[in-house]
Design a protein around this motif. Structure first.
Motif, PDB file in Angstrom:
ATOM      1  N   SER A  76      40.606 -43.864  -5.019  1.00 57.09           N
ATOM      2  CA  SER A  76      39.421 -44.733  -4.836  1.00 57.09           C
ATOM      3  C   SER A  76      39.569 -45.636  -3.614  1.00 57.09           C
ATOM      4  N   ARG A  77      40.389 -45.181  -2.629  1.00 55.04           N
ATOM      5  CA  ARG A  77      40.631 -46.060  -1.475  1.00 55.04           C
ATOM      6  C   ARG A  77      39.394 -46.227  -0.592  1.00 55.04           C
ATOM      7  N   THR A  78      38.557 -45.176  -0.563  1.00 63.30           N
ATOM      8  CA  THR A  78      37.382 -45.279   0.302  1.00 63.30           C
ATOM      9  C   THR A  78      36.114 -45.191  -0.528  1.00 63.30           C
ATOM     10  N   VAL A  79      35.465 -46.311  -0.751  1.00 66.04           N
ATOM     11  CA  VAL A  79      34.162 -46.294  -1.422  1.00 66.04           C
ATOM     12  C   VAL A  79      33.107 -46.532  -0.347  1.00 66.04           C
ATOM     13  N   THR A  80      32.214 -45.556  -0.215  1.00 72.56           N
ATOM     14  CA  THR A  80      31.243 -45.622   0.886  1.00 72.56           C
ATOM     15  C   THR A  80      29.817 -45.855   0.394  1.00 72.56           C
ATOM     16  N   SER A  81      29.607 -45.707  -0.932  1.00 70.48           N
ATOM     17  CA  SER A  81      28.251 -45.915  -1.461  1.00 70.48           C
ATOM     18  C   SER A  81      28.366 -46.638  -2.786  1.00 70.48           C
ATOM     19  N   PHE A  82      27.374 -47.469  -3.069  1.00 73.58           N
ATOM     20  CA  PHE A  82      27.419 -48.280  -4.303  1.00 73.58           C
ATOM     21  C   PHE A  82      26.249 -47.919  -5.185  1.00 73.58           C
ATOM     22  N   GLU A  83      25.930 -46.637  -5.187  1.00 72.59           N
ATOM     23  CA  GLU A  83      24.701 -46.200  -5.827  1.00 72.59           C
ATOM     24  C   GLU A  83      24.954 -45.059  -6.807  1.00 72.59           C
ATOM     25  N   ALA A  84      24.302 -45.138  -7.978  1.00 76.60           N
ATOM     26  CA  ALA A  84      24.303 -44.008  -8.920  1.00 76.60           C
ATOM     27  C   ALA A  84      22.864 -43.505  -8.993  1.00 76.60           C
ATOM     28  N   PRO A  85      22.597 -42.341  -8.386  1.00 77.68           N
ATOM     29  CA  PRO A  85      21.207 -41.883  -8.292  1.00 77.68           C
ATOM     30  C   PRO A  85      20.686 -41.344  -9.628  1.00 77.68           C
ATOM     31  N   TYR A  86      19.367 -41.340  -9.746  1.00 82.70           N
ATOM     32  CA  TYR A  86      18.703 -40.847 -10.959  1.00 82.70           C
ATOM     33  C   TYR A  86      19.186 -39.439 -11.318  1.00 82.70           C
ATOM     34  N   GLU A  87      19.413 -38.591 -10.304  1.00 88.04           N
ATOM     35  CA  GLU A  87      19.813 -37.198 -10.541  1.00 88.04           C
ATOM     36  C   GLU A  87      21.093 -37.122 -11.373  1.00 88.04           C
ATOM     37  N   GLN A  88      22.001 -38.085 -11.207  1.00 86.09           N
ATOM     38  CA  GLN A  88      23.247 -38.080 -11.994  1.00 86.09           C
ATOM     39  C   GLN A  88      23.047 -38.792 -13.329  1.00 86.09           C
ATOM     40  N   VAL A  89      22.379 -39.953 -13.282  1.00 84.83           N
ATOM     41  CA  VAL A  89      22.255 -40.763 -14.500  1.00 84.83           C
ATOM     42  C   VAL A  89      21.418 -40.036 -15.553  1.00 84.83           C
ATOM     43  N   LYS A  90      20.415 -39.261 -15.099  1.00 80.62           N
ATOM     44  CA  LYS A  90      19.588 -38.556 -16.092  1.00 80.62           C
ATOM     45  C   LYS A  90      20.402 -37.457 -16.773  1.00 80.62           C
ATOM     46  N   LYS A  91      21.421 -36.931 -16.086  1.00 83.57           N
ATOM     47  CA  LYS A  91      22.288 -35.911 -16.695  1.00 83.57           C
ATOM     48  C   LYS A  91      23.212 -36.540 -17.722  1.00 83.57           C
ATOM     49  N   MET A  92      23.610 -37.780 -17.463  1.00 81.96           N
ATOM     50  CA  MET A  92      24.617 -38.405 -18.328  1.00 81.96           C
ATOM     51  C   MET A  92      24.478 -39.921 -18.261  1.00 81.96           C
ATOM     52  N   ARG A  93      24.142 -40.516 -19.413  1.00 83.63           N
ATOM     53  CA  ARG A  93      23.916 -41.959 -19.462  1.00 83.63           C
ATOM     54  C   ARG A  93      25.163 -42.752 -19.096  1.00 83.63           C
ATOM     55  N   ALA A  94      26.340 -42.168 -19.386  1.00 82.87           N
ATOM     56  CA  ALA A  94      27.578 -42.909 -19.125  1.00 82.87           C
ATOM     57  C   ALA A  94      27.773 -43.192 -17.645  1.00 82.87           C
ATOM     58  N   SER A  95      26.938 -42.584 -16.781  1.00 83.70           N
ATOM     59  CA  SER A  95      26.972 -42.914 -15.343  1.00 83.70           C
ATOM     60  C   SER A  95      26.725 -44.406 -15.146  1.00 83.70           C
ATOM     61  N   PHE A  96      26.043 -45.018 -16.118  1.00 87.32           N
ATOM     62  CA  PHE A  96      25.714 -46.442 -16.035  1.00 87.32           C
ATOM     63  C   PHE A  96      26.977 -47.315 -15.974  1.00 87.32           C
ATOM     64  N   TYR A  97      28.108 -46.724 -16.410  1.00 86.21           N
ATOM     65  CA  TYR A  97      29.391 -47.443 -16.394  1.00 86.21           C
ATOM     66  C   TYR A  97      29.832 -47.875 -15.000  1.00 86.21           C
ATOM     67  N   VAL A  98      29.252 -47.289 -13.940  1.00 81.53           N
ATOM     68  CA  VAL A  98      29.709 -47.695 -12.600  1.00 81.53           C
ATOM     69  C   VAL A  98      29.137 -49.061 -12.216  1.00 81.53           C
ATOM     70  N   LEU A  99      28.114 -49.513 -12.952  1.00 85.81           N
ATOM     71  CA  LEU A  99      27.442 -50.766 -12.578  1.00 85.81           C
ATOM     72  C   LEU A  99      28.400 -51.967 -12.588  1.00 85.81           C
ATOM     73  N   GLY A 100      29.091 -52.161 -13.707  1.00 87.04           N
ATOM     74  CA  GLY A 100      29.985 -53.329 -13.848  1.00 87.04           C
ATOM     75  C   GLY A 100      31.067 -53.361 -12.776  1.00 87.04           C
ATOM     76  N   PRO A 101      31.844 -52.268 -12.628  1.00 90.64           N
ATOM     77  CA  PRO A 101      32.920 -52.315 -11.632  1.00 90.64           C
ATOM     78  C   PRO A 101      32.421 -52.438 -10.194  1.00 90.64           C
ATOM     79  N   LEU A 102      31.310 -51.767  -9.849  1.00 88.31           N
ATOM     80  CA  LEU A 102      30.805 -51.879  -8.463  1.00 88.31           C
ATOM     81  C   LEU A 102      30.414 -53.316  -8.155  1.00 88.31           C
ATOM     82  N   LEU A 103      29.710 -53.929  -9.116  1.00 90.13           N
ATOM     83  CA  LEU A 103      29.239 -55.294  -8.910  1.00 90.13           C
ATOM     84  C   LEU A 103      30.421 -56.254  -8.771  1.00 90.13           C
TER      85      LEU A 103
END
Ligand code: UD1
Length: 421
Positions: A76-103
């Protein structure tokens, strides 16, 4: 597309290895966003949801390599985007887990709102309210949550219900907040305990792990850690019910019986014989099960993720069983499909009333969600003649090679390509 073709009637016999827990991996993987570096997560299950999380993190610049032995190496040394797009989140709700750590780590996140799921609305209000209490500025813009915070600050967050996802997200945000955060009515699910233990291994200060009150002293920085994923208690429960339904004898290995207390107690009440070791469970079932009511509840109660499988089980119990889901009131999409196999089940409010004991007959049925698919496979294993289960992509989200594991126990189940949808 693929379907399962199942010929019912085989007794399951033998040993099956339980994989790492899907819901633990889905929390551990995004936690790597909190500190740049290289992580080694062992016993990671090779599941569609885990691959979706790897892809989502990959799109953010995080490299996730899932190896055949279950080792997942995350850089995880290079994070270039802080976004979880609808295309991923609609496949799997647990994608929402990136919100807390990114923020917490980057002060900004743009994450698609998950929307509903197959069995009804599944809100994320507790995640958002908690993050706001931690000082984040949260806006909803065109289906996305846009969250900003120059610095999160410790606070007291009481969760109206002990949400697993909200506890995980808030925990990941609070570990890097300034000062002390106390989360009351927190989820105590083992997968959340694992996440908390990983965060501690990364340098976080968390007290009360495994209790409903978590006290987090924020730190300014964390470091990578290596973690072993706990065994999947839902996969284990599913194989136990499969063995019981087919009146077989099966030994589960690499399992943690202490995570399955409620399920094991109910299996015993239904008439199963159980023997537990440190990391094994052996189940034997000789007769038809006794009707056994269950009510789902947060851990350590009976898991909602085992409700559909239990409904399938109770179709074999002569008499009436009542299955009540207090976590997800509408989670009964498997019922009409079980009825197509000959089951007598009525749903009244959030209770399925099963009049069991009449034989199930093979038919063509359709998976609607992950655990519903598991319930249909279980029913097909004992139904007369052949059943076909369509839309099995749902099962691959949460069970690793389920047909191969069942075949090794003697089940007659084949994965077959199909044009049917
Ligand atoms: C997690 C599990 C899922 C399991 C569920 C309940 C993962 C990836 N998924 O889902 O397999 O079935 O726990 O054990 O770990 N709620 C709110 N507001 C919120 C969040 C939740 O009202 O902001 C409610 C939900 O509608 C539900 C209850 O809280 O009635 C529990 O949901 P929650 O524990 O959050 O489930 P998930 O984390 O989505």
């Amino acid at each position: 597309m693929e379907k399962f073709v199942v010929e019912g009637g085989a007794r399951l016999q033998g040993q099956v290895r339980i994989s790492g827990a899907k819901n633990a991996s889905l929390a551990l993987m995004p936690a790597t966003l909190l500190a740049p570096g290289t992580y080694r997560l062992t016993n990671t299950p090779n599941l569609r949801d885990v691959r979706t999380m790897a892809q989502l993190l990959g799109e953010m610049g995080v490299d996730c390599q899932l190896h055949p032995d279950g080792t997942c190496i995350i850089d995880s040394r290079t994070v270039t985007s802080f976004e979880a797009p609808y295309e991923q989140v609609k496949k799997m709700r647990a994608s929402f887990y990136v919100l807390g750590p990114l923020l917490a780590r980057y002060g900004y996140a743009r994450v698609s709102l998950p929307g509903g799921c197959a069995w009804g609305p599944r809100p994320v209000d507790l995640h958002l309210k908690g993050l706001e209490k931690l000082g984040a500025d949260i806006r909803l813009e065109r289906g996305y949550v846009v969250a900003k915070a120059s610095k999160l600050r410790g606070t007291h967050i009481h969760l109206d219900v002990p949400s697993v996802g909200a506890t995980g997200n808030l925990l990941m945000a609070a570990v890097l907040a300034e000062g002390t955060t106390v989360i009351t009515n927190a989820a105590v699910e083992p997968e959340i305990q694992s996440l908390a233990e990983m965060l501690v291994a990364m340098g976080a200060h968390i007290e009360g792990i495994g209790t409903p009150t978590l006290r987090i002293e924020g730190v300014s920085e964390l470091h990578p850690a290596d973690v072993t994923t706990i065994p999947d208690r839902i996969e284990a429960g599913t194989f136990l019910v499969a063995a019981a339904m087919t009146r077989g004898t099966v030994q589960l290995v690499d399992v943690d019986p202490s995570l399955l207390t409620a399920v094991l107690a109910k299996l015993e009440e239904a008439g199963c014989q159980l023997e537990t070791g440190t990391d094994t469970i052996t189940i034997t079932m000789e007769d038809a099960p006794r009707p056994t009511d269950i009510t789902t509840a947060p851990y350590p109660g009976f898991p909602t993720d085992m409700q559909a499988q239990w409904t399938a089980f109770m179709t074999l119990a002569p008499g009436t069983s009542r299955i009540t889901d207090t976590i997800f009131h509408d989670r009964f999409k498997h019922v009409p499909e079980l009825v197509r196999l000959g089951a007598d089940i009525q749903v009244v409010d959030n209770t399925a009333i099963v009049n069991g004991g009449t034989p199930l007959m093979g038919a063509k049925v359709m998976s609607t969600d992950l655990r519903a698919s598991a319930a249909l496979i279980l029913a097909a294993l004992v139904a007369e003649n052949t059943s076909e289960i369509l839309r099995i992509y749902h099962i691959d989200r949460g069970y690793e090679r389920i047909e191969e594991k069942l075949q090794a126990l003697g089940a007659r189940i084949q994965r077959v390509a199909t044009d049917e949808f």
